[in-house]
Every structure is written in C-alpha cells, then in structure tokens.
Design a protein around this motif. Structure first.
Motif, short mmCIF file in Angstrom:
data_model
loop_
_atom_site.label_atom_id
_atom_site.label_comp_id
_atom_site.label_asym_id
_atom_site.label_seq_id
_atom_site.Cartn_x
_atom_site.Cartn_y
_atom_site.Cartn_z
N ALA A 265 0.82 -1.21 0.00
CA ALA A 265 0.00 0.00 0.00
C ALA A 265 0.85 1.26 0.00
N THR A 266 2.06 1.17 0.53
CA THR A 266 2.90 2.36 0.71
C THR A 266 3.19 3.08 -0.59
N LYS A 267 3.50 2.34 -1.65
CA LYS A 267 3.86 3.01 -2.91
C LYS A 267 2.68 3.81 -3.46
N HIS A 268 1.47 3.38 -3.14
CA HIS A 268 0.29 4.11 -3.60
C HIS A 268 0.02 5.32 -2.71
N CYS A 269 0.36 5.21 -1.43
CA CYS A 269 0.31 6.39 -0.55
C CYS A 269 1.27 7.46 -1.06
N LEU A 270 2.44 7.04 -1.46
CA LEU A 270 3.44 7.98 -1.95
C LEU A 270 3.02 8.59 -3.29
N ALA A 271 2.42 7.79 -4.14
CA ALA A 271 1.96 8.31 -5.44
C ALA A 271 0.91 9.39 -5.25
N ILE A 272 -0.02 9.15 -4.32
CA ILE A 272 -1.05 10.14 -4.05
C ILE A 272 -0.44 11.40 -3.46
#
Length: 371
Positions: A265-272
C-alpha cells in the motif's frame, strides 16, 4: 453517434438558432409572440449551459415555452423535456418522480413519431431506467436500449449501452440485478479488450466497475489487478495526473491494507502524496481507515464520546505516536480511538520532492444508535 448528444435540441428553425440572447425578465414582459418568447428562452438556456449558471431555471422556461410553440407531440418538445430533466438538480423522491415524468413524456412522443425501437428513443429510455424506483422496470428499459443498439450495425455502440446498463444496475439495483449487471459488464469488457486501446476511457471505466464487483465479493486480488492496470495505463501512456488515477491509487491502498499488505500500500500512498499537496490548514483525509469500536461498557449507558488526537504521519504514510489532546466520555473512548487510528494510512507530506514526517490532528466521535 455519441449518446449524450441525443438530447440536444433537434430541428430548431434557423430563426431560433440565431435569436439574440436576452434575459428572461425582459422578453417575458416585452414579447407576446410564442415563437419569439421561445427563441429567446432557448438562447438563454444555451447561455446558461455555457456559463453553468441557473441551468435548471432556464431549461424549464425553454421547455414550457417550447411546448407552447411545438405542441405536445413534437420531437422538439420531447428533446426540451429531456434537457429539462437533465438540468434538475438535487435528490429525493419528488425530484426523481419529476425527472422520470419528463423522460416518460419524451419517450412517449419519440416512440409515437418514429418507431418504438428507434434510436431516437434511447436517451429517454436511459433516463427512465435511471429514475424509476423499480429494479424490474429499469432492467426492462435497459434491455430495450440494448435491443435498439443491436439494430444499428455498430458493435461499439452495443458495448457502450451494455456498459451504461451495467453501471446503472450496479449503482442503483445491485442487490436485485447483480447478475444482469455483471453479464452486461463482462460482455462490454470482452468487446473493449479486443477492439479498443488500453488507454481508452471505456476500458478504464470497465476496470473500475470490475474492481468494484470483485471487491464486493471479497475477491481482492482480482480487484487489485484491475486497479493496477489503470495505474499502469496512466504511468505508461498519459503524461498528466487525472482523478481516475488518484481514485485507483486510493482504492489500492484500501485493498492492500485489507489483505494485510501494508508495504504494498505504501507506494500508492506515496503516489497520491506526489499528486495532492499536503494542506497544513486542514485536517488530512485518511486513505484507509478502520472505524473505532464503541466500548462495550459504555453501550449499557448509551454514552456518547469524542476524542481529539494529534499524531505523526511518517514518510511512508503510517500513523505514529498518537496523543490524546482532549476527550469526552472517558478513557475507554480514548483507548478505542487510539487503537483504530494506529491502523490508518495517509498520503505523507512532500518537501523538495521527498516524503517527510508531519503532524496532523483528527477528532473521532462515538455515537450510539438509540433507535
């Protein structure tokens, strides 16, 4: 043929199209000729649509004045009714009934003037399907739409109408018409995958709906596969951020967390976080949240409570070091609020192109249902 253009006014006279736009208060008081009144009302409607202001009022006036000119059985009256139905804003049974009545009027006129299975009736049928309260009727209207589409010798139009049907049934009647919606969606998906590029709007819409169906059945891997495809399309083919990409990232955070895959999930938190700047002036919205459990010992006394907490959002979007700033109702609420908050995920703050830790606050309210 683009479906959304079906309800644009058809067959207006040249004098109507070239009429000068005037305010409704001026022409209503100075003109008594019905054609002149309508010409000006319609021009006011077009101006309202362009400015996106007072569209509903202008659409109603164009409809009522146009009906006085063209009568109750003309295509123009039908199309004005559709325009008015689309302009009505708000929710509630009364407004839904008003929209349905306008679409029904339009459908009656167009079916009589052409043939019942004519392309001219599609927009009215879709409107009736959208605003009927009956799942059975909605499914019948949509089946009729797809039947009409099949007569047009246009396979994409058929697929588009199946996607429309799947979307509407899933949104409004999923408990009763799940199977029909799923079948329509799968058929549209099959056509789009074979005939449209991966970055087409239609394929992105299908992927979102497919992911929603899969998540509803707790088939999280299938949902993740669809949403990751959307993200890949934007990363590989489109050089701009889009709300659809943002939504896909957000849903992926939730799905990975539901599977206990926080690092995924972290990489999507960073993308957002890179797409949406951190706003110090307002409470940050969590990408994934777990609702706090209402304390059992408080339920006996029907006690409400609230907890205001300060916490750190670290560079990966995890919640760290939650602290109670104030609370009402007792320590049980504080303990429950802290346990829930520690599971939340956020988009971290970015500074100079890098994620950093930042401080935020949130208030959690506990209210017991007394009914």
């Amino acid at each position: 043929m683009k479906r959304q253009q079906l309800a644009l006014f058809i067959g207006l006279s040249l004098s109507a199209l070239s009429a000068t736009t005037l305010s409704t208060t001026v022409f209503a008081s100075q003109a008594s000729d019905p054609q002149t009144v309508f010409n000006q009302a319609y021009q006011s409607y077009l101006a309202a649509v362009k400015a996106d202001e007072n569209v509903q009022q202008a659409a109603k006036l164009a409809y009522t004045s146009g009906k006085a000119v063209y009568g109750k059985s003309d295509d123009n009256t039908a199309n004005l009714a559709i325009n008015y139905a689309k302009a009505i804003k708000g929710y509630g049974d009364e407004l839904y009934e008003q929209r349905f009545a306008l679409y029904d009027e339009a459908h009656t006129i167009l079916a009589a003037n052409h043939v019942k299975q004519s392309i001219e009736t599609v927009d009215a049928l879709l409107g009736k399907a959208n605003y009927t309260t009956s799942a059975y009727k909605a499914a019948n209207f949509l089946e009729e739409v797809i039947g009409i589409a099949k007569t047009q010798n246009n396979p994409k139009f058929v697929a588009d109408m199946k996607l429309e049907a799947a979307t509407l049934l899933a949104k409004k009647f999923s408990s009763k018409k799940y199977r029909e919606a799923k079948n329509y969606l799968e058929e549209a998906d099959e056509y789009y995958q074979e005939n449209l590029p991966e970055n087409s709007l239609e394929r992105i819409k299908v992927d979102f709906l497919m992911a929603s169906f899969a998540e509803g059945r707790k088939r999280y891997n299938q949902a993740i596969e669809r949403l990751n495809r959307i993200v890949t399309v934007f990363d590989s083919n489109l050089n701009f951020d889009h709300s659809a990409e943002l939504t896909a990232h957000s849903k992926l955070v939730g799905l990975y967390e539901k599977q206990g895959k926080s690092e995924e999930a972290t990489k999507h938190c960073l993308a957002i976080a890179q797409m949406v700047p951190w706003k110090e002036s307002q409470e940050q919205a969590p990408l994934y949240r777990v609702n706090p459990k209402y304390p059992v010992n408080k339920a006996r006394f029907s006690t409400d409570g609230s907890v205001v907490m300060e916490f750190e959002v670290d560079a990966a979007g995890f919640v760290k070091n939650p602290k109670v700033l104030s609370s009402e109702g007792g320590s049980a609420f504080e303990k429950s609020a802290k346990a829930a908050l520690e599971q939340w995920r956020y988009a971290p703050k970015f500074e100079n192109g890098k994620p950093v830790s930042a401080i935020s606050q949130v208030q959690l309210d506990f209210k017991i249902n007394r009914h």
